[in-house]
Design a protein around this motif. Structure first.
Motif, short mmCIF file in Angstrom:
data_model
loop_
_atom_site.label_atom_id
_atom_site.label_comp_id
_atom_site.label_asym_id
_atom_site.label_seq_id
_atom_site.Cartn_x
_atom_site.Cartn_y
_atom_site.Cartn_z
N LEU A 1 -0.75 -4.71 -9.34
CA LEU A 1 -0.80 -6.18 -9.36
C LEU A 1 -1.73 -6.68 -10.48
O LEU A 1 -1.40 -7.64 -11.17
CB LEU A 1 -1.27 -6.72 -8.00
CG LEU A 1 -0.25 -6.58 -6.87
CD1 LEU A 1 -0.90 -6.83 -5.50
CD2 LEU A 1 0.92 -7.56 -7.08
N ARG A 2 -2.87 -6.01 -10.66
CA ARG A 2 -3.79 -6.43 -11.73
C ARG A 2 -3.14 -6.25 -13.10
O ARG A 2 -3.29 -7.07 -13.99
CB ARG A 2 -5.11 -5.65 -11.64
CG ARG A 2 -6.04 -6.18 -10.54
CD ARG A 2 -7.37 -5.44 -10.50
NE ARG A 2 -7.25 -4.12 -9.91
CZ ARG A 2 -7.36 -3.86 -8.61
NH1 ARG A 2 -7.62 -4.82 -7.76
NH2 ARG A 2 -7.22 -2.62 -8.16
N GLU A 3 -2.37 -5.16 -13.24
CA GLU A 3 -1.65 -4.92 -14.49
C GLU A 3 -0.61 -6.02 -14.75
O GLU A 3 -0.49 -6.54 -15.86
CB GLU A 3 -0.91 -3.59 -14.35
CG GLU A 3 -0.96 -2.65 -15.51
CD GLU A 3 -0.31 -1.34 -15.08
OE1 GLU A 3 0.93 -1.24 -15.14
OE2 GLU A 3 -1.06 -0.43 -14.66
N GLY B 1 -8.62 -12.96 -1.65
CA GLY B 1 -8.52 -11.82 -0.73
C GLY B 1 -7.28 -11.89 0.15
O GLY B 1 -7.22 -11.24 1.19
N THR B 2 -6.29 -12.68 -0.25
CA THR B 2 -5.05 -12.78 0.52
C THR B 2 -3.99 -11.88 -0.12
O THR B 2 -4.21 -11.28 -1.17
CB THR B 2 -4.56 -14.25 0.57
OG1 THR B 2 -4.60 -14.79 -0.76
CG2 THR B 2 -5.46 -15.09 1.48
N ILE B 3 -2.83 -11.80 0.53
CA ILE B 3 -1.85 -10.79 0.14
C ILE B 3 -0.68 -11.41 -0.61
O ILE B 3 -0.05 -12.36 -0.14
CB ILE B 3 -1.34 -10.03 1.40
CG1 ILE B 3 -2.51 -9.44 2.20
CG2 ILE B 3 -0.34 -8.94 1.02
CD1 ILE B 3 -3.38 -8.47 1.45
N VAL B 4 -0.40 -10.85 -1.75
CA VAL B 4 0.71 -11.27 -2.61
C VAL B 4 2.04 -11.02 -1.89
O VAL B 4 2.18 -10.01 -1.20
CB VAL B 4 0.64 -10.45 -3.93
CG1 VAL B 4 1.83 -10.70 -4.83
CG2 VAL B 4 -0.68 -10.72 -4.66
N PRO B 5 3.03 -11.92 -2.05
CA PRO B 5 4.33 -11.71 -1.39
C PRO B 5 4.94 -10.34 -1.75
O PRO B 5 4.86 -9.89 -2.88
CB PRO B 5 5.21 -12.84 -1.95
CG PRO B 5 4.24 -13.91 -2.34
CD PRO B 5 2.98 -13.20 -2.77
N ASP C 1 -1.49 3.57 -2.48
CA ASP C 1 -2.81 3.15 -2.01
C ASP C 1 -2.87 1.62 -1.92
O ASP C 1 -2.44 0.92 -2.82
CB ASP C 1 -3.82 3.81 -2.97
CG ASP C 1 -5.01 3.00 -3.40
OD1 ASP C 1 -5.39 2.04 -2.73
OD2 ASP C 1 -5.58 3.38 -4.44
N GLY C 2 -3.34 1.12 -0.77
CA GLY C 2 -3.49 -0.33 -0.59
C GLY C 2 -2.20 -1.03 -0.21
O GLY C 2 -2.02 -2.22 -0.46
N PHE C 3 -1.31 -0.34 0.43
CA PHE C 3 -0.02 -0.88 0.83
C PHE C 3 0.50 -0.03 1.99
O PHE C 3 0.33 1.18 1.93
CB PHE C 3 0.95 -0.82 -0.36
CG PHE C 3 2.30 -1.44 -0.11
CD1 PHE C 3 2.56 -2.75 -0.49
CD2 PHE C 3 3.31 -0.73 0.53
CE1 PHE C 3 3.80 -3.34 -0.25
CE2 PHE C 3 4.55 -1.31 0.78
CZ PHE C 3 4.79 -2.61 0.38
#
Ligand code: C5P
Ligand code: MG
Length: 194
Positions: free
Chosen positions: A39-41, A61-65, A88-90
């Motif tokens: 996501l950062r990329e 700190g919320t979650i992207v669709p 990782d993170g999903f």
């Protein structure tokens, strides 16, 4: 049989997901995909139509669709040419889980969920130190962290419980040193036959 084998890696912010994934890659030859890194990329990619939306979620700190995150994951899996992935993170919330199941059932099989359990205090202090050490992350500050922890408790824990019900969760205490934690991780991977 699904073409891809997936191990999901979950835990609070700063629980050691990224650190342990690097070690797993070296020892067990998985491809590591961090949903947050992808996501950062994407946020940085010139011309991305999702850049602002992603940054707003990251800071809050919320979650992207899931459509965005799952497409990034799927593309990275396909482009890797490999079959075994640490993700990782999903999935971080119900939207992530439902979107994954809809898009990836039959394509990728979830073999295990590694859950790094770590107290809130340790999580916060690690992320703050990471910020002070120059992580450059717009969410390694106390305002964002408070919200990230809240999201973790309210939205991610139910997902871990869901996978616990499927007997896929392997819980690891994440407060020891990285090498000590990895000793426990190794035992989990020893049982994994792919
Ligand atoms: O996992 P990491 O700490 O790198 O995630 C940072 C942020 O990226 C999360 O707080 C969240 O805003 C976003 N993210 C997301 N969906 C995911 C993973 C991360 O929206 N599945
Ligand atoms: Mg990470």
């Amino acid at each position: 049989m699904a073409k891809y084998n997936v191990v999901f890696v979950l835990g609070g912010p700063g629980a050691g997901k990224g650190t342990q994934c690097e070690k797993i890659v070296k020892h067990f030859g998985f491809v590591h995909l961090s949903a947050g890194d992808l996501l950062r990329e994407e946020r940085q990619r010139p011309g991305s139509q999702y850049g602002e939306e992603i940054e707003t979620h990251i800071r809050n700190g919320t979650i992207v669709p899931v459509q965005i995150t799952c497409s990034l994951l799927r593309r990275a899996m396909e482009e890797s040419g490999k079959n075994n992935f640490l993700i990782d993170g999903f999935p971080r919330n119900k939207d992530n889980l439902d979107g994954w199941n809809k898009a990836m059932t039959g394509v990728a099989g979830v073999r295990l969920v590694l859950f790094f359990n770590c107290s809130e205090e340790v999580c916060i202090s690690r992320c703050l130190s990471r910020g002070e050490a120059g992580s450059g992350r717009s969410d390694d500050n106390i305002q964002s962290l408070t919200k990230r922890i809240q999201t973790y408790h309210n939205s991610t824990m139910p997902i871990i419980d869901h996978y616990r019900g499927l007997n896929l969760v392997r819980e690891i205490h994440g407060e020891k040193s990285p090498d000590e934690v990895f000793e426990d991780v190794k035992q989990v991977f020893a049982e994994l036959k792919l």
